[in-house]
Design a protein around this motif. Structure first.
Motif, PDB file in Angstrom:
ATOM      1  N   PRO A 232       0.769  -1.324   0.020  1.00 54.77           N
ATOM      2  CA  PRO A 232      -0.127  -0.202   0.107  1.00 54.77           C
ATOM      3  C   PRO A 232       0.921   1.417   0.118  1.00 54.77           C
ATOM      4  CG  PRO A 232       0.079  -0.791   2.185  1.00 54.77           C
ATOM      5  CD  PRO A 232       0.745  -2.101   1.309  1.00 54.77           C
ATOM      6  N   VAL A 233       0.201   2.535  -0.515  1.00 57.16           N
ATOM      7  CA  VAL A 233       0.901   3.802  -0.580  1.00 57.16           C
ATOM      8  C   VAL A 233       1.347   4.201   1.112  1.00 57.16           C
ATOM      9  CG1 VAL A 233       0.759   6.046  -0.754  1.00 57.16           C
ATOM     10  CG2 VAL A 233      -0.178   4.457  -2.675  1.00 57.16           C
ATOM     11  N   LEU A 234       0.378   3.886   2.027  1.00 63.04           N
ATOM     12  CA  LEU A 234       0.179   3.968   3.490  1.00 63.04           C
ATOM     13  C   LEU A 234      -0.633   3.103   4.117  1.00 63.04           C
ATOM     14  CD1 LEU A 234       0.319   8.033   3.809  1.00 63.04           C
ATOM     15  CD2 LEU A 234       2.232   6.435   4.167  1.00 63.04           C
ATOM     16  N   ASP A 235      -0.418   2.774   5.397  1.00 61.77           N
ATOM     17  CA  ASP A 235      -1.259   1.861   6.174  1.00 61.77           C
ATOM     18  C   ASP A 235      -2.124   2.935   6.956  1.00 61.77           C
ATOM     19  OD1 ASP A 235      -2.785  -0.080   7.164  1.00 61.77           O
ATOM     20  OD2 ASP A 235      -0.828  -0.971   8.362  1.00 61.77           O
ATOM     21  N   GLY A 236      -3.402   3.360   6.609  1.00 65.48           N
ATOM     22  CA  GLY A 236      -3.817   4.314   7.342  1.00 65.48           C
ATOM     23  C   GLY A 236      -5.178   3.789   7.977  1.00 65.48           C
ATOM     24  N   PRO A 237      -5.758   4.583   8.605  1.00 64.53           N
ATOM     25  CA  PRO A 237      -7.015   4.155   9.289  1.00 64.53           C
ATOM     26  C   PRO A 237      -8.111   4.059   8.264  1.00 64.53           C
ATOM     27  CG  PRO A 237      -6.649   6.527   9.802  1.00 64.53           C
ATOM     28  CD  PRO A 237      -5.292   5.927   9.326  1.00 64.53           C
ATOM     29  N   GLU A 238      -9.124   3.268   8.662  1.00 65.63           N
ATOM     30  CA  GLU A 238     -10.199   3.180   7.773  1.00 65.63           C
ATOM     31  C   GLU A 238     -10.910   4.335   7.599  1.00 65.63           C
ATOM     32  OE1 GLU A 238     -14.560   0.708   7.617  1.00 65.63           O
ATOM     33  OE2 GLU A 238     -13.486   0.695   9.527  1.00 65.63           O
ATOM     34  N   GLY A 239     -11.083   4.708   6.248  1.00 61.89           N
ATOM     35  CA  GLY A 239     -11.792   5.898   5.554  1.00 61.89           C
ATOM     36  C   GLY A 239     -10.936   6.619   5.027  1.00 61.89           C
ATOM     37  N   VAL A 240      -9.480   6.390   5.350  1.00 63.60           N
ATOM     38  CA  VAL A 240      -8.426   7.275   4.707  1.00 63.60           C
ATOM     39  C   VAL A 240      -7.838   6.816   3.689  1.00 63.60           C
ATOM     40  CG1 VAL A 240      -6.456   8.383   5.295  1.00 63.60           C
ATOM     41  CG2 VAL A 240      -8.026   8.435   7.062  1.00 63.60           C
TER      42      VAL A 240
ATOM     43  N   LEU B 273      -6.558  11.892   2.250  1.00 57.51           N
ATOM     44  CA  LEU B 273      -7.749  12.427   2.091  1.00 57.51           C
ATOM     45  C   LEU B 273      -8.592  11.440   3.254  1.00 57.51           C
ATOM     46  CD1 LEU B 273      -8.612  12.167  -1.720  1.00 57.51           C
ATOM     47  CD2 LEU B 273      -7.573  14.124  -0.520  1.00 57.51           C
ATOM     48  N   ASN B 274      -9.304  12.416   4.226  1.00 56.05           N
ATOM     49  CA  ASN B 274     -10.114  11.627   5.028  1.00 56.05           C
ATOM     50  C   ASN B 274     -11.421  11.808   4.777  1.00 56.05           C
ATOM     51  OD1 ASN B 274     -11.104  10.775   7.741  1.00 56.05           O
ATOM     52  ND2 ASN B 274     -10.863  12.516   8.585  1.00 56.05           N
ATOM     53  N   HIS B 275     -11.902  10.598   4.536  1.00 58.86           N
ATOM     54  CA  HIS B 275     -13.391  10.416   4.236  1.00 58.86           C
ATOM     55  C   HIS B 275     -14.366  10.377   5.352  1.00 58.86           C
ATOM     56  CE1 HIS B 275     -12.777  10.519  -0.215  1.00 58.86           C
ATOM     57  NE2 HIS B 275     -11.745   9.642   0.149  1.00 58.86           N
ATOM     58  N   ASN B 276     -13.850  10.364   6.568  1.00 57.12           N
ATOM     59  CA  ASN B 276     -14.718  10.107   7.697  1.00 57.12           C
ATOM     60  C   ASN B 276     -15.208  11.368   8.219  1.00 57.12           C
ATOM     61  OD1 ASN B 276     -14.002   7.187   8.266  1.00 57.12           O
ATOM     62  ND2 ASN B 276     -11.963   7.985   8.125  1.00 57.12           N
ATOM     63  N   ASP B 277     -16.371  11.287   9.099  1.00 54.42           N
ATOM     64  CA  ASP B 277     -16.777  12.546  10.040  1.00 54.42           C
ATOM     65  C   ASP B 277     -16.172  12.526  11.200  1.00 54.42           C
ATOM     66  OD1 ASP B 277     -18.654  13.308   7.843  1.00 54.42           O
ATOM     67  OD2 ASP B 277     -20.025  11.665   8.467  1.00 54.42           O
TER      68      ASP B 277
ATOM     69  N   THR C  47      -8.746  12.051  12.137  1.00 54.82           N
ATOM     70  CA  THR C  47      -7.844  10.913  11.933  1.00 54.82           C
ATOM     71  C   THR C  47      -6.355  11.076  12.149  1.00 54.82           C
ATOM     72  OG1 THR C  47      -7.667  11.077   9.735  1.00 54.82           O
ATOM     73  CG2 THR C  47      -9.551   9.637  10.393  1.00 54.82           C
ATOM     74  N   ARG C  48      -5.421   9.920  12.469  1.00 59.18           N
ATOM     75  CA  ARG C  48      -4.080  10.222  12.435  1.00 59.18           C
ATOM     76  C   ARG C  48      -3.628   9.348  11.541  1.00 59.18           C
ATOM     77  NH1 ARG C  48      -0.070  11.575  17.629  1.00 59.18           N
ATOM     78  NH2 ARG C  48      -0.928  13.518  16.860  1.00 59.18           N
TER      79      ARG C  48
ATOM     80  N   ARG D 191       5.517  15.777   9.543  1.00 62.98           N
ATOM     81  CA  ARG D 191       6.528  14.703   9.726  1.00 62.98           C
ATOM     82  C   ARG D 191       5.770  13.636  10.590  1.00 62.98           C
ATOM     83  NH1 ARG D 191      12.060  15.540   8.478  1.00 62.98           N
ATOM     84  NH2 ARG D 191      12.331  14.014   9.787  1.00 62.98           N
ATOM     85  N   ASP D 192       6.381  12.388  10.323  1.00 60.50           N
ATOM     86  CA  ASP D 192       6.043  11.141  11.016  1.00 60.50           C
ATOM     87  C   ASP D 192       4.418  10.870  10.953  1.00 60.50           C
ATOM     88  OD1 ASP D 192       8.500  11.163  12.467  1.00 60.50           O
ATOM     89  OD2 ASP D 192       7.759  12.773  13.929  1.00 60.50           O
ATOM     90  N   HIS D 193       3.546  11.783  11.013  1.00 61.90           N
ATOM     91  CA  HIS D 193       2.159  11.355  10.927  1.00 61.90           C
ATOM     92  C   HIS D 193       1.416  12.811  10.211  1.00 61.90           C
ATOM     93  CE1 HIS D 193       2.317  13.100  14.908  1.00 61.90           C
ATOM     94  NE2 HIS D 193       1.204  13.776  14.506  1.00 61.90           N
ATOM     95  N   ILE D 194       0.188  12.413   9.797  1.00 62.79           N
ATOM     96  CA  ILE D 194      -0.746  13.494   9.383  1.00 62.79           C
ATOM     97  C   ILE D 194      -2.043  13.477  10.098  1.00 62.79           C
ATOM     98  CG2 ILE D 194      -2.086  14.340   7.222  1.00 62.79           C
ATOM     99  CD1 ILE D 194      -0.022  13.099   5.428  1.00 62.79           C
ATOM    100  N   ASP D 195      -2.240  14.402  10.765  1.00 63.79           N
ATOM    101  CA  ASP D 195      -3.610  14.681  11.537  1.00 63.79           C
ATOM    102  C   ASP D 195      -4.451  15.392  10.777  1.00 63.79           C
ATOM    103  OD1 ASP D 195      -2.956  13.336  13.929  1.00 63.79           O
ATOM    104  OD2 ASP D 195      -2.025  15.209  14.522  1.00 63.79           O
ATOM    105  N   LEU D 196      -5.922  14.777  10.316  1.00 67.63           N
ATOM    106  CA  LEU D 196      -6.700  15.448   9.584  1.00 67.63           C
ATOM    107  C   LEU D 196      -7.989  15.617  10.298  1.00 67.63           C
ATOM    108  CD1 LEU D 196      -5.892  13.696   6.304  1.00 67.63           C
ATOM    109  CD2 LEU D 196      -5.276  16.088   6.863  1.00 67.63           C
ATOM    110  N   GLY D 197      -8.688  16.627  10.104  1.00 72.69           N
ATOM    111  CA  GLY D 197     -10.159  16.831  10.654  1.00 72.69           C
ATOM    112  C   GLY D 197     -11.077  16.061   9.949  1.00 72.69           C
ATOM    113  N   PRO D 198     -12.468  16.103  10.177  1.00 73.22           N
ATOM    114  CA  PRO D 198     -13.418  15.564   9.500  1.00 73.22           C
ATOM    115  C   PRO D 198     -13.405  15.991   8.077  1.00 73.22           C
ATOM    116  CG  PRO D 198     -14.123  16.128  11.504  1.00 73.22           C
ATOM    117  CD  PRO D 198     -12.816  16.630  11.416  1.00 73.22           C
ATOM    118  N   LEU D 199     -13.444  15.070   7.057  1.00 76.17           N
ATOM    119  CA  LEU D 199     -13.472  15.317   5.603  1.00 76.17           C
ATOM    120  C   LEU D 199     -12.352  16.241   5.243  1.00 76.17           C
ATOM    121  CD1 LEU D 199     -17.327  16.265   5.063  1.00 76.17           C
ATOM    122  CD2 LEU D 199     -15.922  14.152   4.933  1.00 76.17           C
TER     123      LEU D 199
END
Length: 677
Positions: free
Chosen positions: A599-607, A623-627, A630-631, A652-660
Motif C-alpha cells: 500500500p501507499v500508506l497503512d492508514g485508518p479506515e476511511g483514509v 484524504l479523510n472521508h470520515n466524519d 484521523t491520524r 513529519r511522522d504522521h498526518i492529522d486530519l479533521g473530518p473530511l
C-alpha cells in the motif's frame, strides 16, 4: 503549466450558459469568476439555436462579445461545438432526424440529444456548425480547448429507424464481408435465422422472444461506433481548421454503452463528468474507480474533470446536497487520481429549465450563499497546487476491462441475470481502495509487463489472442487473479470448445464442469468462513500443480474446490469460482502480498492515500472521508514527511486530519531514492 491546455496551473471553472441571462449580467459574472480564481469556463454547449437561428441565419455577435469579455478578465474558454441538441427548425425541416425506439416509437423534440446517430441530415448540420465555429474562433486568444458535442449517449445510445438499419447493414458488411461469414458468426443455424442477403437484416427491434445474442452484441458494437463516427467527423474538422488546440468530449465515467478504449484513441485528452451521490456512504470509492479509469484511458496521462456538482443535482429521486467540505474533498480526490483540472456544472444556477434545481458555483442566493464561499475558498486552494499538474499516478496492479465482454456478460438467457460487470468489479476495487493500492485499468490486449498483479474480476468473453497475452504474462512470473464465469465465450459469443475457462484452462489449471448460480437471498459457506452469493461453479483441477485454496462447505458442491492457485511457468494464476462480495478482500490480501504489492500508506479506515510523481517531485495525497478526525502514520519512503501545499506547513511522522480533511505533501525524491526536502 498544465499538460492539458496552455492555461497555467490547475484548471478551475465550469459550464457557463450566458444565453440564459441578460447581457448586463455577463460583466458581473466575469468579475466574480476572477474573484473565485476561475481559470477556464465551458461555453456554447447548448447554444445551437442561438448561434444558428435558421438554416442560413447566423448570430455570432453576442458570442464574440462574450469571448472578448472572458479573455479581458483572464479567463480561458473551453468552446463547445453545440451539436448535442439540434434546434427546432432543423427537426421540423427534417423530422427523420428524430430517433426511433426498438418498439417503433419516434421520440419528440423538447429535451436534448434528440437525433439519430446515423442521420445524414443531422451529421451534415452538425459538421457545418462545427466548421463554422472553428473558422470563426480558431485564433481567438481565449480559446484553450475544444469541447465536442456533450455526453455522447447520455439519452440516446441507439436508434432503430430505417437510416440506422441501412447503416447497420453497411457496418456488418465491412465487418464480415460475405453473408455466409455473418451467418457463422451469428450462429443462424439456430431457430432458422439464416440470412440469404444483407438486405434481410434489420436492427434487433422488439421481437416475439429472445433475439439472437450475437446480433445484439454486434448491435452494441455498432451503436458505439456510430456515435464515434459523429464525434470523429467533428474532431477532424477542428484539427484541420484549428491545429494546435486540443479537443475532448466529456465521458460519463464507466459508461456501458460506449467502448471508451476506442473513443480515447481520438481524444487529445480525456475528460469526465462525475456525479457521486452524497447520500451513498460508498460514493467516494466508486468515484475513485471511475477516476482511475479516466487516467488509464490515455495510458496514465493527466485528465480533466469537466463536470461535477458543487452540491446537489436535480435528476435523482432525492437530491441530497453536499455537506460543507465534501465538495472540496471529492474534488481533491480527482486531483489525487490524475486530474489536472477541476470543473463543474455549472457557473451560475439556472432560473428555468429541467436543471433549475441543480447546484452551481454561484447559487441562486448569489454571493451571500454557503456555496459561493466554498467556491472562492477552493479556488484559492487550487492555486497553491499548480506544481502537481503534469505528474502521473503510478500503479502496480492492473484490472482488465473489456467492453465486448461487458456487453456479452449482460446479455439475456444466461445462467443468472445477476452477473453484472460493475457489481462484480466493485468489491474487488473496494478492497484495493481500502488498502491504498492504486490501480490501472487496461484493455484485454494491453501489454502487462510492469504490473506486479493483473486482476480479471470477470472476462466472460475472451479471444484466444488475448488469453495468450495473459498466459505469457503469468509464464513470465506475473500474478493473475481471475473471477468466475470467465473464458466462457469467444468474440462471436460462441461457447469455447470444452467449456469454461476456455483458452485460460491451462493457465488457471481448472475446468468448469457446470455453472451453479445461487438463488436470491441465499448464500453458500466456504471452508474459510467466507460466503458465496449470486454465483458458484463446479470446477475440477487439471493437474497436481493446481492447489485448492478454499472449498465449498455446504450444499451440492460440499468439498469441491471454490478457489484455486495454479503455478504456471514462473508465475501464479488464481481462479475464484464464486462471487464473494466483500469476502474477496481476504483472497486478494494473500495473493497480492505474495506478488509484492504494497500500500501507499497503512492508514485508518476511511483514509485514502495516493501518490502523483514527476520530474518536479513526488506528491502524497491523504484524504479523510470520515466524519471524525484521523491520524495517519507516515511510513516507508514518506516517513520523512514534507510540506503540505494546502497549508504551507511542514509535516513529519504522521498526518492529522479533521473530518473530511485533506493534505497534499510535496515529497521530493532524488535519483538515489532518498527522500529529502
Amino acid at each position: 503549466m498544465s499538460r492539458l491546455t496552455r492555461v497555467p496551473g490547475v484548471l478551475y471553472g465550469g459550464d457557463y450558459n450566458p444565453e440564459q441571462w441578460p447581457e448586463e449580467v455577463w460583466a458581473e459574472d466575469a468579475e466574480l469568476m476572477r474573484e473565485a480564481g476561475v481559470t477556464m469556463v465551458t461555453v456554447g454547449v447548448f447554444s445551437w439555436a442561438r448561434l444558428q437561428p435558421g438554416p442560413d441565419a447566423w448570430d455570432f455577435a453576442w458570442f464574440d462579445r462574450l469571448l472578448d469579455l472572458l479573455h479581458a478578465h483572464g479567463i480561458a474558454v473551453d468552446l463547445a461545438t453545440a451539436t448535442a441538441s439540434p434546434p427546432a427548425w432543423l427537426v421540423r425541416a427534417h423530422p427523420e432526424i428524430l430517433p426511433v425506439t426498438a418498439d417503433g416509437v419516434r421520440l419528440e423534440f423538447g429535451s436534448r440529444q434528440h437525433y439519430c446517430p446515423s442521420s445524414p441530415e443531422y451529421r451534415a448540420a452538425a459538421l457545418r456548425l462545427t466548421r463554422t465555429l472553428a473558422e470563426r474562433y480558431a485564433h481567438h486568444p481565449a480559446l484553450a480547448l475544444w469541447h465536442i458535442h456533450n455526453e455522447y449517449g447520455d439519452h440516446v445510445t441507439e436508434c432503430f429507424c430505417v437510416r440506422s438499419a441501412a447503416h447497420f447493414r453497411a457496418w456488418l458488411t465491412d465487418r464480415y464481408g460475405t453473408v455466409d461469414s455473418l451467418n457463422h458468426a451469428w450462429g443462424t443455424a439456430f431457430w432458422s435465422q439464416r440470412y440469404s442477403t444483407y438486405d434481410e437484416i434489420e436492427p434487433p427491434r422488439t421481437a416475439p422472444g429472445p433475439v439472437n445474442p450475437t446480433q445484439l452484441l454486434d448491435w452494441r458494437r455498432f451503436c458505439s461506433d456510430a456515435l464515434l463516427e459523429c464525434h470523429r467527423a467533428e474532431r477532424e474538422a477542428l484539427g484541420q481548421l484549428s491545429p494546435g488546440i486540443p479537443a475532448t468530449t466529456n465521458f460519463m465515467s464507466m459508461f456501458k454503452a460506449l467502448d471508451y478504449w476506442k473513443w480515447a484513441e481520438h481524444e487529445d485528452l480525456v475528460s469526465d463528468d462525475a456525479y457521486p451521490d452524497p447520500a451513498d456512504p460508498h460514493a467516494h470509492v466508486n468515484a475513485a474507480l471511475n477516476y482511475d479509469l479516466m487516467r488509464s484511458l490515455k495510458g496514465g496521462r493527466p485528465w480533466l474533470l469537466l463536470e461535477q456538482a458543487p452540491s446537489a443535482v436535480s435528476w435523482r429521486p432525492v437530491n441530497v446536497p453536499k455537506k460543507p467540505g465534501l465538495q472540496r474533498l471529492w474534488s481533491l480526490q480527482a486531483l489525487a487520481r490524475g486530474a489536472d483540472g477541476i470543473m463543474y456544472f455549472q457557473w451560475r444556477a439556472s432560473r428555468a429549465g429541467a436543471e433549475k434545481y441543480h447546484s452551481a458555483l454561484l447559487p441562486h442566493r448569489g454571493t451571500a450563499s454557503r456555496g459561493w464561499r466554498e467556491t472562492v475558498r477552493f479556488g484559492a486552494e487550487l492555486a497553491r497546487l499548480g506544481e502537481v499538474t503534469g505528474t502521473t499516478a503510478p500503479a502496480g496492479v492492473a484490472i482488465i476491462l473489456d467492453w465486448d465482454s461487458w456487453w456479452a456478460l449482460e446479455a439475456d438467457d444466461h445462467p443468472s441475470a445477476r452477473m453484472r460487470w460493475r457489481e462484480l468489479l466493485r468489491p474487488w476495487y473496494a478492497a484495493l481502495h481500502a488498502r491504498a493500492v492504486t490501480v490501472d485499468f487496461v484493455p484485454p490486449h494491453a501489454r502487462l509487463d510492469g504490473y506486479r498483479a493483473v486482476l480479471a474480476p470477470n472476462l466472460h468473453l475472451l479471444r484466444p489472442e488475448n488469453a495468450a497475452r495473459l498466459a505469457a504474462y503469468v509464464r513470465g512470473g506475473g500474478l493473475l487473479v481471475c473471477g468466475p464465469f470467465s473464458g466462457v465465450v469467444d468474440g462471436h459469443d460462441h461457447i469455447h470448445d470444452g467449456g469454461a475457462p476456455g483458452p485460460l484452462r491451462d493457465v488457471l489449471g481448472v475446468s468448469v464442469d457446470e455453472f451453479w448460480p445461487i438463488p436470491d437471498g441465499a448464500a453458500v459457506p466456504l471452508a474459510s468462513g467466507a460466503e458465496a452469493t449470486l454465483w458458484s461453479e463446479w470446477i475440477e483441477r487439471q493437474g497436481p500443480d493446481t492447489e485448492v485454496v478454499d472449498a465449498y462447505a455446504a450444499g451440492e458442491l460440499t468439498g469441491r474446490p471454490a478457489i484455486t492457485r495454479h503455478f504456471y511457468g514462473t508465475g501464479t494464476a488464481w481462479y475464484i469460482s464464486a462471487h464473494l462480495g466483500d469476502g474477496i478482500a481476504a483472497v486478494l490480501d494473500e495473493a497480492l502480498k505474495a506478488a509484492g504489492v504494497r500500500p501507499v500508506l497503512d492508514g485508518p479506515e476511511g483514509v485514502e492515500a495516493t501518490v502523483r510523481s514527476g520530474a518536479q517531485g513526488t506528491y502524497l495525497f491523504v484524504l479523510n472521508h470520515n466524519d471524525h478526525a484521523t491520524r495517519t502514520p507516515l511510513t516507508g519512503p514518506y516517513a520523512v514527511g514534507g510540506t503540505d501545499l494546502l497549508t504551507g506547513t511542514a509535516v513529519r511522522d504522521h498526518i492529522d486530519l479533521g473530518p473530511l480533511g485533506a493534505a497534499v505533501l510535496r515529497i521530493v525524491t532524488d535519483s538515489l531514492g532518498e527522500t529529502g526536502k
